[in-house]
Design an enzyme around this catalytic site. Sequence first.
Site, PDB file in Angstrom:
ATOM      1  N   ASP A 113       2.217 -11.172  33.213  1.00  0.00           N
ATOM      2  CA  ASP A 113       3.238 -10.624  32.309  1.00  0.00           C
ATOM      3  C   ASP A 113       4.088 -11.747  31.737  1.00  0.00           C
ATOM      4  O   ASP A 113       4.233 -12.794  32.358  1.00  0.00           O
ATOM      5  CB  ASP A 113       4.268  -9.759  33.046  1.00  0.00           C
ATOM      6  CG  ASP A 113       3.675  -8.683  33.877  1.00  0.00           C
ATOM      7  OD1 ASP A 113       2.558  -8.281  33.580  1.00  0.00           O
ATOM      8  OD2 ASP A 113       4.379  -8.258  34.822  1.00  0.00           O
TER       9      ASP A 113
HETATM   10  N1  URA Z   1       1.438  -7.857  38.767  1.00  0.00           N
HETATM   11  C1  URA Z   1       2.444  -7.723  37.904  1.00  0.00           C
HETATM   12  O1  URA Z   1       3.209  -6.771  37.989  1.00  0.00           O
HETATM   13  N2  URA Z   1       2.592  -8.635  36.933  1.00  0.00           N
HETATM   14  C2  URA Z   1       1.781  -9.707  36.798  1.00  0.00           C
HETATM   15  O2  URA Z   1       1.972 -10.536  35.901  1.00  0.00           O
HETATM   16  C3  URA Z   1       0.739  -9.846  37.716  1.00  0.00           C
HETATM   17  C4  URA Z   1       0.580  -8.899  38.690  1.00  0.00           C
END
Ligand code: URA
Length: 250
Positions: A113
Amino acid sequence: MTKTPTSRVDKLLGSMGYGSRTEIARLGKVGGIVLDGADLTDVSQRIAVTPDLSKRMEIDGEALDPVPGLVMMLNKPLGMTCSRKEDGALVYDVLPDRWRRRDPAISTIGRLDKQTSGLLLLTDDGDLLHRVISPKKHVAKVYRATLARPLAGTEGDLFAAGGLVLEGEDKPLAPASLEVISPTEARLTVTEGRYHMVRRMFAAVGNHVEALHRERMGGLVLPDDLAPGEWRLLDAAQIDLIFAAEPIAR
Ligand code: URA
């Protein structure tokens, strides 16, 4: 034994973003391409495409970029996105401009993310990409999460049992392992790669992830000396490490 691939020089350099075939032919004529210390003027000649080519070939006085088949790790900084569909700077922006013109293109192996930092792998090798993200390979992804509220103490058993169903999904999660670091910090190891998975797992137990950082994939650990925004090519032994760690017992 696998055969070493060969390519015409103009085709190889074109696929690595150095220009059109005409531009590369011109570059060869003016002494801009050097192989093993000698000018390479006939760009139609075939050469073996081996990783050591970037040590043996120079383009305009600079070492050739890594040949296709590269794998790299990036310490993804906060605020950068892995997808062109999202606003903001892209993780690809940290790479040299020419690398954007490579074919096969470089893409991320899975995603983090925008507000997650840490170990992100990139490659132009489609087979490797699929092997890493394949659920059958059970590559462990290890995240360090900072939480808004203290852990209740029951989360570890719940995650380890598997079977938790995330909001909006039908398929239960595979077992995951939780290591408590402090009341509001934990290390979570998962083998799946679902959308916003770690944040949604903690949301499912009434908590909220305030900061998330990926420390490891399989046996490959993000090195301390790789600062946010920095990247490094992986060698064959480091690539093997991705698949080396034991999957979570189930
Ligand atoms: N889980 C999440 O919530 N975000 C990420 O970037 C990776 C795994």
